[in-house]
Motif scaffolding. Structure first.
Motif, PDB file in Angstrom:
ATOM      1  N   GLU A 297       0.852  -1.187   0.000  1.00  0.00           N
ATOM      2  CA  GLU A 297       0.000   0.000   0.000  1.00  0.00           C
ATOM      3  C   GLU A 297       0.885   1.232   0.000  1.00  0.00           C
ATOM      4  OE1 GLU A 297      -3.838   0.784   2.482  1.00  0.00           O
ATOM      5  OE2 GLU A 297      -2.176   1.739   3.533  1.00  0.00           O
ATOM      6  N   VAL A 298       0.673   2.112  -0.969  1.00  0.00           N
ATOM      7  CA  VAL A 298       1.454   3.346  -1.099  1.00  0.00           C
ATOM      8  C   VAL A 298       0.536   4.512  -0.777  1.00  0.00           C
ATOM      9  CG1 VAL A 298       2.970   4.697  -2.583  1.00  0.00           C
ATOM     10  CG2 VAL A 298       2.749   2.236  -2.950  1.00  0.00           C
ATOM     11  N   SER A 299       0.981   5.374   0.130  1.00  0.00           N
ATOM     12  CA  SER A 299       0.175   6.541   0.516  1.00  0.00           C
ATOM     13  C   SER A 299       1.024   7.791   0.445  1.00  0.00           C
ATOM     14  CB  SER A 299      -0.401   6.363   1.926  1.00  0.00           C
ATOM     15  OG  SER A 299       0.642   6.198   2.872  1.00  0.00           O
ATOM     16  N   PHE A 300       0.417   8.852  -0.063  1.00  0.00           N
ATOM     17  CA  PHE A 300       1.092  10.142  -0.203  1.00  0.00           C
ATOM     18  C   PHE A 300       0.032  11.231  -0.152  1.00  0.00           C
ATOM     19  CE2 PHE A 300       2.692  13.543  -3.116  1.00  0.00           C
ATOM     20  CZ  PHE A 300       3.684  14.017  -2.287  1.00  0.00           C
ATOM     21  N   GLN A 301       0.208  12.162   0.781  1.00  0.00           N
ATOM     22  CA  GLN A 301      -0.737  13.266   0.976  1.00  0.00           C
ATOM     23  C   GLN A 301      -2.162  12.726   1.174  1.00  0.00           C
ATOM     24  OE1 GLN A 301      -0.113  15.820  -2.442  1.00  0.00           O
ATOM     25  NE2 GLN A 301       1.572  16.900  -1.442  1.00  0.00           N
ATOM     26  N   ARG A 302      -2.263  11.659   1.975  1.00  0.00           N
ATOM     27  CA  ARG A 302      -3.527  10.995   2.337  1.00  0.00           C
ATOM     28  C   ARG A 302      -4.244  10.381   1.127  1.00  0.00           C
ATOM     29  NH1 ARG A 302      -5.153  11.759   7.740  1.00  0.00           N
ATOM     30  NH2 ARG A 302      -3.191  12.092   8.883  1.00  0.00           N
ATOM     31  N   ASN A 303      -3.552  10.213  -0.001  1.00  0.00           N
ATOM     32  CA  ASN A 303      -4.054   9.434  -1.124  1.00  0.00           C
ATOM     33  C   ASN A 303      -3.396   8.059  -1.086  1.00  0.00           C
ATOM     34  OD1 ASN A 303      -5.705  11.487  -2.307  1.00  0.00           O
ATOM     35  ND2 ASN A 303      -3.846  12.469  -3.053  1.00  0.00           N
ATOM     36  N   THR A 304      -4.171   7.015  -1.350  1.00  0.00           N
ATOM     37  CA  THR A 304      -3.684   5.651  -1.166  1.00  0.00           C
ATOM     38  C   THR A 304      -3.921   4.835  -2.430  1.00  0.00           C
ATOM     39  OG1 THR A 304      -4.184   5.773   1.197  1.00  0.00           O
ATOM     40  CG2 THR A 304      -3.861   3.592   0.272  1.00  0.00           C
ATOM     41  N   ARG A 305      -2.916   4.012  -2.783  1.00  0.00           N
ATOM     42  CA  ARG A 305      -3.027   3.047  -3.876  1.00  0.00           C
ATOM     43  C   ARG A 305      -2.437   1.721  -3.394  1.00  0.00           C
ATOM     44  NH1 ARG A 305      -5.273   7.003  -5.034  1.00  0.00           N
ATOM     45  NH2 ARG A 305      -5.266   8.205  -6.981  1.00  0.00           N
ATOM     46  N   ARG A 338      10.350  22.414  -3.252  1.00  0.00           N
ATOM     47  CA  ARG A 338      11.231  21.992  -2.175  1.00  0.00           C
ATOM     48  C   ARG A 338      10.554  22.101  -0.813  1.00  0.00           C
ATOM     49  NH1 ARG A 338      16.722  21.532  -3.062  1.00  0.00           N
ATOM     50  NH2 ARG A 338      17.417  21.953  -5.165  1.00  0.00           N
ATOM     51  N   SER A 339       9.573  22.981  -0.697  1.00  0.00           N
ATOM     52  CA  SER A 339       8.902  23.166   0.594  1.00  0.00           C
ATOM     53  C   SER A 339       7.902  22.065   0.897  1.00  0.00           C
ATOM     54  CB  SER A 339       8.204  24.529   0.622  1.00  0.00           C
ATOM     55  OG  SER A 339       7.149  24.578  -0.330  1.00  0.00           O
ATOM     56  N   VAL A 340       7.604  21.192  -0.062  1.00  0.00           N
ATOM     57  CA  VAL A 340       6.682  20.082   0.172  1.00  0.00           C
ATOM     58  C   VAL A 340       7.414  19.043   1.020  1.00  0.00           C
ATOM     59  CG1 VAL A 340       5.278  18.297  -0.888  1.00  0.00           C
ATOM     60  CG2 VAL A 340       5.493  20.523  -2.001  1.00  0.00           C
ATOM     61  N   ASN A 341       7.073  18.950   2.277  1.00  0.00           N
ATOM     62  CA  ASN A 341       7.757  18.035   3.200  1.00  0.00           C
ATOM     63  C   ASN A 341       6.947  16.775   3.487  1.00  0.00           C
ATOM     64  OD1 ASN A 341       5.751  19.230   4.651  1.00  0.00           O
ATOM     65  ND2 ASN A 341       7.042  20.018   6.282  1.00  0.00           N
ATOM     66  N   ASP A 342       6.027  16.423   2.600  1.00  0.00           N
ATOM     67  CA  ASP A 342       5.235  15.211   2.778  1.00  0.00           C
ATOM     68  C   ASP A 342       6.094  13.974   2.479  1.00  0.00           C
ATOM     69  OD1 ASP A 342       2.600  16.415   3.354  1.00  0.00           O
ATOM     70  OD2 ASP A 342       2.828  17.230   1.345  1.00  0.00           O
ATOM     71  N   MET A 343       5.705  12.876   3.098  1.00  0.00           N
ATOM     72  CA  MET A 343       6.395  11.614   2.934  1.00  0.00           C
ATOM     73  C   MET A 343       5.580  10.669   2.043  1.00  0.00           C
ATOM     74  SD  MET A 343       9.260  11.531   4.734  1.00  0.00           S
ATOM     75  CE  MET A 343      10.058  12.467   6.057  1.00  0.00           C
ATOM     76  N   VAL A 344       6.297   9.844   1.286  1.00  0.00           N
ATOM     77  CA  VAL A 344       5.683   8.754   0.528  1.00  0.00           C
ATOM     78  C   VAL A 344       5.893   7.484   1.340  1.00  0.00           C
ATOM     79  CG1 VAL A 344       5.580   7.522  -1.651  1.00  0.00           C
ATOM     80  CG2 VAL A 344       6.212   9.937  -1.627  1.00  0.00           C
ATOM     81  N   TYR A 345       4.806   6.910   1.850  1.00  0.00           N
ATOM     82  CA  TYR A 345       4.875   5.726   2.707  1.00  0.00           C
ATOM     83  C   TYR A 345       4.625   4.467   1.875  1.00  0.00           C
ATOM     84  CZ  TYR A 345       4.671   8.761   6.829  1.00  0.00           C
ATOM     85  OH  TYR A 345       4.935   9.707   7.789  1.00  0.00           O
ATOM     86  N   PHE A 346       5.474   3.466   2.080  1.00  0.00           N
ATOM     87  CA  PHE A 346       5.310   2.146   1.484  1.00  0.00           C
ATOM     88  C   PHE A 346       5.094   1.150   2.625  1.00  0.00           C
ATOM     89  CE2 PHE A 346       7.652   4.618  -1.539  1.00  0.00           C
ATOM     90  CZ  PHE A 346       7.191   4.212  -2.781  1.00  0.00           C
ATOM     91  N   ASN A 347       3.894   0.608   2.715  1.00  0.00           N
ATOM     92  CA  ASN A 347       3.543  -0.333   3.775  1.00  0.00           C
ATOM     93  C   ASN A 347       3.212  -1.687   3.157  1.00  0.00           C
ATOM     94  OD1 ASN A 347       3.638   1.672   5.894  1.00  0.00           O
ATOM     95  ND2 ASN A 347       1.713   2.456   5.067  1.00  0.00           N
ATOM     96  N   VAL A 348       3.779  -2.735   3.732  1.00  0.00           N
ATOM     97  CA  VAL A 348       3.537  -4.099   3.272  1.00  0.00           C
ATOM     98  C   VAL A 348       2.603  -4.783   4.267  1.00  0.00           C
ATOM     99  CG1 VAL A 348       4.580  -6.292   2.606  1.00  0.00           C
ATOM    100  CG2 VAL A 348       5.814  -4.155   2.206  1.00  0.00           C
TER     101      VAL A 348
END
Length: 819
Positions: A297-305, A338-348
């Motif tokens: 599951e990949v999530s970025f800026q509260r969007n999930t795929r 550059r000011s976008v400090n969001d994380m891209v999360y990869f959860n298994v």
């Protein structure tokens, strides 16, 4: 008036006609007085604008600034003084003749500039709106972030009162904050001061531009490019191992409003934890025959795929997911990106099928199952890292919890060989057994964005001219031979001055509680792991987010520990200095790693083993191991010298780290010499962490997470199991010390396992702020459950280290009562 007269003359019998022509001129003038003033009536409306217009502009010469030349032209033209159309020019000529100041040459902007003034200077100073704009321009903290100014002056007072109220509320909140939150605010203010200082120095010096910064064009084909193109036609085709082609980058101005996405290709995973044979005792699974059914599951800026589900601990997906990118104000400038400090999360996760049939008599006719998932591991990548590096590709090490209820990790990839006399000392050069899990991905931005180029300006320095010339020559010679490898001999400190890079290396003592009593244990792996973990727990701040340009700022270890904020350079320098204090041969390695991009590691040489340490995570990798997060080595340095990699390969497991081979390494100092004077302090002072404050912070953090869990589960009632919470809380101190065994955990939770199906895991995090910990817990999706009877337990433990460095443990458990 012209007049004609016809006259007939007869001469010698011939009649001739004589024509006589002439011109009669008449004129009219206004009467002049004795003083020479013309007694002309008032002008009509047609000529009323002439007096208000610029007479020089009236004659079509508005760009003439030399009034002496204009006066000479008026005198030479002999204009009629009685013509009303010439009155403005003659008035200007008479005024210039009387004004002696006109004789001196000066630059005239506009003789009627005063007509453009809206108000006087005194009125402007007293205007409330102008005061707000002036305070915003001067950079006063409360007003410099303002984007809108009230339109009417009567609205300014209410606006100022609102700002003052907000300022008072912030001050009250700061007074109620704990020491860690106050330190975070102090770090933000200090980093902002450094940013303004660097920006001021950048504006003061002359920018250095290259041709590619001004001219963007395709490369003109020549003989060399044609030869390479023909050679590619003869290369063997490898359809089973395709290579990615470079894409043309798009300027930020050419981007639309909503057409920027993250393209992520998830390839495969390796060595995931598998279910235990007695997994049914932990949670009711329909069948335990399948060892694992993982998906990502990949999530970025509260969007999930999510990907589809595969089977086994080594799944292959080869699936692409797309996530949209949202930036503030839809502005795709380099500074804004550059000011976008969001994380891209990869959860298994592991997908399980839970049997929820309540009546056994209906089993032959009814099927009632529910799909649930169990968290296996995670890792995250900052978006700023993706933007700076354009793309990231590789095999990433998953951060798997130390304990996952119902799962085990027994898939060793290599045997571990230890010395019989000292079991803590690893002697196998091939590295120890690898029980880690990995995920292979490729991630980029579509369209490919052109990042802001790094600063090439040379700042002020206190180094000698001879050393600066040596640095410039050394870097120039190396870049000519290896243009794709980075090299730096001078770095910028927090004052914006260039410092020779070796001056940051000097032995410094770690905290006393991390130093073993016996010097024999100085080089043991547990001791080095403990020190590396302490360094990794210091909060991480990336320079590319703090500063508008791609600029690395190196600070001393004393300032680093005081701010409790830094990136790879500060972590690597501090860890290297700690190892040097213990008598270990240590170096700082500069290269490229995943997912950081350009990064710094630490190299230690212990009993013939070369070990690379990641100071930001605390992980270590043997040179000949099966996996390295450091993908390339560019140069290495210590307090005495700098060595640039001149070998054919850059991968850590394919290079030699014997600096005596001149064919493999280009040394800065040709001959061994004493180290230059260091800028580090000889002794580091560590403050004592207040245990009372830690206890309060632990309670506040646990309350915040429990409230967030109930907020995330707004559709369901969240029930808390207090007995389970106290049991898992007792396990957390042992997890921090590394003393918890699986048997001990089984015995502790035995009373719970008799009545519930249990799933859960602990998370170990560095304390940066509350927001980062809340996001880390949310990304695990442990709160997602459709079981209306599910119960939860959440426990928090904070282990304090000296100087307010904290290790945060969060244990989250979900319980389902057995039927």
């Amino acid at each position: 008036k012209q007049w004609y007269q016809r006259r007939v003359a007869i001469t010698a019998g011939e009649e001739k006609i004589l024509l006589t022509t002439g011109r009669l001129t008449t004129g009219a003038a206004w009467v002049r007085t004795e003083e020479g003033r013309v007694l002309a009536p008032l002008r009509s409306d047609a000529f009323a604008s002439f007096g208000r217009a610029d007479p020089v502009q009236y004659i079509g010469a508005k760009y003439i600034s030399d009034m002496t030349k204009v006066a000479e032209w008026i005198a030479a033209a002999k204009l009629d003084p009685n013509d009303p159309r010439n009155a403005p020019l003659l008035h200007l000529f008479n005024a210039s003749a009387k004004d002696s100041a006109l004789a001196s040459k000066f630059f005239r902007l506009d003789i009627l500039e005063q007509y453009t003034y809206f108000s006087s200077t005194e009125e402007m100073d007293n205007d409330p709106r102008y005061k707000l704009m002036r305070m915003r321009s001067e950079g006063i903290p409360e007003y410099k972030v303002m984007k809108m100014i009230p339109m009417h002056a009567k609205e300014v007072k209410n606006f100022q009162n609102q700002i003052e109220d907000e300022t008072e509320e912030k001050q009250e909140l700061q007074a109620e904050m704990n020491i860690f939150e106050q330190n975070r605010l102090a770090v933000s203010r200090y980093l902002q001061a450094i940013q303004e200082k660097i920006a001021a120095r950048t504006r003061a010096i002359k920018p250095v531009y290259e041709v590619t910064d001004v001219v963007v064009e395709e490369q003109i084909p020549d003989i060399g490019t044609l030869g390479r193109s023909l050679a590619k036609l003869l290369e063997p085709r490898r359809p089973l191992r395709p290579q990615r082609k470079p894409r043309k980058k798009v300027t930020n101005q050419a981007i639309g409003v909503t057409n920027v996405d993250l393209l992520i290709n998830i390839s495969q995973a390796h060595s995931l934890p598998i279910r235990k044979q007695n997994a049914v005792s932990y949670y009711g699974i329909q069948s335990a025959a399948v060892s694992l059914r993982p998906y990502v599951e990949v999530s970025f800026q509260r969007n999930t795929r999510t990907t589809y589900v595969e089977d086994g601990p080594n799944p292959q997906w080869n699936q692409q997911v797309i996530l949209p990118l949202a930036v503030p104000n839809n502005e795709y400038s380099s500074q804004n990106l550059r000011s976008v400090n969001d994380m891209v999360y990869f959860n298994v996760f592991d997908e399980i099928i839970v049997d929820i049939l309540e009546d056994e008599r209906l089993r032959e006719t009814d099927v009632h199952h529910r799909r649930e998932r169990r968290f296996l591991g995670t890792f995250k990548i900052p978006f700023s890292t993706i933007y700076i590096n354009s793309r990231i590709e590789g095999k990433f090490r998953l951060k798997v919890p130390a304990v996952i209820l119902g799962y085990r990790k027994d898939h060793d990839m290599r045997p571990q060989v230890v010395q019989e006399a000292n079991p803590d000392m690893l002697m196998n050069v091939q590295g120890p057994a690898d029980k880690n899990s990995y995920l292979s991905i490729f991630i980029t931005v579509e369209p490919p964005l052109a990042p802001q180029p790094p600063l090439r300006e040379v700042f002020d320095t206190t180094e000698s001219n001879a050393l600066i010339e040596m640095c410039a020559l050394y870097e120039r010679e190396y870049r000519i031979k290896f243009p794709d490898r980075g090299i730096r001999t001078l770095v910028s400190d927090d004052n914006g001055k260039s410092v020779f890079i070796t001056r940051f290396i000097s032995p410094q003592s770690p905290p006393a509680e991390l130093i073993p009593e016996s010097t024999v244990e100085y080089k043991s792996i547990p001791t080095l792991r403990k020190i590396a973990k302490f360094v990794s727990l210091i909060p991480y701040y990336q320079d590319s987010i703090v500063f508008a340009a791609k600029c690395d700022i190196w600070v001393t270890s004393e300032l680093f520990l005081k701010m409790l904020a830094g990136d790879e350079e500060e972590h690597a320098v501090l860890l290297c200095n700690y190892f040097l204090f213990l008598g270990i041969d240590a170096y700082v390695v500069v290269g490229v790693g995943i997912p950081e991009g350009e990064t710094c590691y630490v190299l230690t040489k212990i009993d013939g083993n070369n070990i690379f340490w990641n100071p930001a995570t605390g992980n270590h990798y043997f040179q000949n191991g099966s996996y390295h997060s450091l993908t390339s080595v560019h140069f290495i340095f210590n307090a005495c010298n700098i060595w640039a990699n001149t070998q054919k390969y850059v991968e850590p497991d394919r290079i030699s780290v014997n600096f005596n081979f001149t064919r493999h390494w280009k040394a800065f100092m040709k001959r061994p010499s004493d180290p230059l004077s260091t800028i580090q302090t000889a002794t580091l002072t560590y403050g004592m962490t207040n245990t009372t404050v830690i206890a309060e912070l632990q309670v506040d953090l646990e309350k915040t997470l429990t409230d967030k869990m109930m907020e995330w589960r707004e559709r369901h009632v969240t029930r808390w199991n207090r007995h389970c919470r106290e049991l898992v809380r007792s396990l957390l101190p042992k997890l921090e010390a590394g003393e918890l065994t699986e048997e001990e955990q089984q015995n502790t939770l035995q009373s719970i396992l008799e009545s519930y199906h249990v799933t859960g895991f602990p998370l170990n995090l560095r304390y940066k702020d509350l927001k980062s910990i809340v996001e880390a817990v949310y990304s695990t999706n442990v709160h997602v459950s459709e079981d209306a009877r599910a119960e939860f337990a959440l426990a928090v433990y904070i282990h304090p280290y000296p100087n307010n460095v904290l290790s945060v443990w969060v244990y989250v458990v979900k319980l389902s009562r057995k039927q």
